[in-house]
Design a protein around this motif. Structure first.
Motif, short mmCIF file in Angstrom:
data_model
loop_
_atom_site.label_atom_id
_atom_site.label_comp_id
_atom_site.label_asym_id
_atom_site.label_seq_id
_atom_site.Cartn_x
_atom_site.Cartn_y
_atom_site.Cartn_z
N ASN A 118 -0.87 4.48 2.29
CA ASN A 118 -0.77 4.18 0.87
C ASN A 118 -0.81 2.67 0.69
O ASN A 118 0.18 1.97 0.94
CB ASN A 118 0.51 4.76 0.28
CG ASN A 118 0.55 4.63 -1.24
OD1 ASN A 118 -0.21 3.87 -1.84
ND2 ASN A 118 1.43 5.38 -1.87
N SER A 121 6.70 -2.53 0.39
CA SER A 121 7.48 -1.94 1.48
C SER A 121 8.66 -1.13 0.97
O SER A 121 9.03 -0.12 1.57
CB SER A 121 7.95 -3.04 2.44
OG SER A 121 8.69 -4.03 1.76
N THR A 128 7.34 2.30 0.19
CA THR A 128 6.57 2.97 1.25
C THR A 128 7.40 4.11 1.83
O THR A 128 8.54 3.90 2.23
CB THR A 128 6.19 1.98 2.36
OG1 THR A 128 5.35 0.96 1.81
CG2 THR A 128 5.43 2.69 3.48
N ASP A 179 4.60 8.23 5.38
CA ASP A 179 3.33 7.50 5.33
C ASP A 179 3.20 6.56 6.53
O ASP A 179 2.14 6.46 7.16
CB ASP A 179 3.23 6.72 4.03
CG ASP A 179 1.86 6.11 3.81
OD1 ASP A 179 0.86 6.81 4.06
OD2 ASP A 179 1.78 4.94 3.39
N PRO A 182 -0.57 -4.21 3.05
CA PRO A 182 -0.03 -2.85 2.97
C PRO A 182 0.69 -2.49 4.27
O PRO A 182 0.10 -2.50 5.35
CB PRO A 182 -1.26 -1.98 2.74
CG PRO A 182 -2.40 -2.78 3.29
CD PRO A 182 -2.05 -4.20 3.07
N ALA A 241 2.10 0.18 5.95
CA ALA A 241 1.75 1.23 6.92
C ALA A 241 0.49 0.87 7.69
O ALA A 241 0.43 0.99 8.92
CB ALA A 241 1.57 2.56 6.19
#
Length: 235
Positions: free
Chosen positions: A93, A98, A101, A105, A150, A152
């Motif tokens: 995603n 964070s 998140t 994920d 991002p 992940a």
């Protein structure tokens, strides 16, 4: 020796650009994909360009049993394989910070982008070593960019970069006839980012051609992290 390459995630996006331009430069190509219909469509497009397409293999990085089967098929059908390009992956995603998140994920993205990629690489290393081969990872910098981060996705690729660095040292220390390096293509308009197109972004054709030129440059890039285009602030 034959130049045979397997590119994962090769039916579209950056993977397709890489395999197309490697094929145009004389490599025999094997597509790694998850969907037969999409793989066959890509094969037809590549063959129409005069590229020597040997076939395709199912690559499902989420599934250890599938990866073992993929390696078995590659060893049996393409014993001359001399390069693996680890391109396939998932974005996670990218639209949340964070704090927002989800743990699931993080887990899924690392499972595919790092653990799955490592499992496939590990399974094919004996064959690649037999053919004095190369492993090329398509990744992003481990250093965190203030412009794009991002969690992940970046975490999964940082682990992949660590894998590359460790392997490069081990190959050198053990005199294993393998070369491994990583390439950051830079911001590229693909399905992975929702076909985002902003200042500083490049298209699949440009990135695919530049990747092929790098791979074919005749230099040893053992342990290197190479940026084709850096991540910069959007204007």
């Amino acid at each position: 020796m034959e130049k045979i390459v397997l590119v994962t995630g090769a039916n579209k996006g950056i993977g397709y650009g890489i395999i197309k331009h490697l094929g145009l430069s004389g490599w025999k190509v094997v597509l790694g994909a998850r969907d037969e219909e999409r793989a066959e469509k890509a094969i037809s497009q590549l063959a129409s360009l005069g590229i020597d397409v040997l076939g395709w293999v199912n690559v499902e990085l989420r599934d250890p049993d599938s990866i073992a089967q993929t390696a078995k098929v590659v060893n049996e059908k393409y014993p001359g394989l001399s390069m693996l390009v680890n391109n396939a992956g998932i974005p996670g995603n990218m639209g949340v910070d964070s704090l927002h998140t989800e743990i699931c994920d993080i887990r899924e993205t690392i499972e595919v982008n790092f653990i799955g990629t490592f499992a496939l690489t590990k399974a094919l290393m004996p064959l690649l070593a037999q053919n004095n081969g190369r492993i090329v990872n398509v990744t992003v910098p481990s250093e965190i960019s203030p412009f794009w981060h991002p969690l992940a996705y970046v975490a999964s690729k940082a682990a992949q970069n660590a894998m590359m660095g460790v392997m490069a040292i081990e190959f050198q220390q053990s005199n294993t006839p393998l070369e491994v390096f990583s390439v950051h293509p830079g911001p590229t308009t693909t399905d992975l980012n929702g076909n985002m197109s902003l200042p500083g972004f490049h298209d699949i054709e440009t990135v695919g051609q530049k990747m092929a030129e790098l791979i074919n440059d005749g230099h040893n890039h053992q342990g290197e992290f190479i940026e084709l285009y850096p991540i910069v602030k959007e204007d």
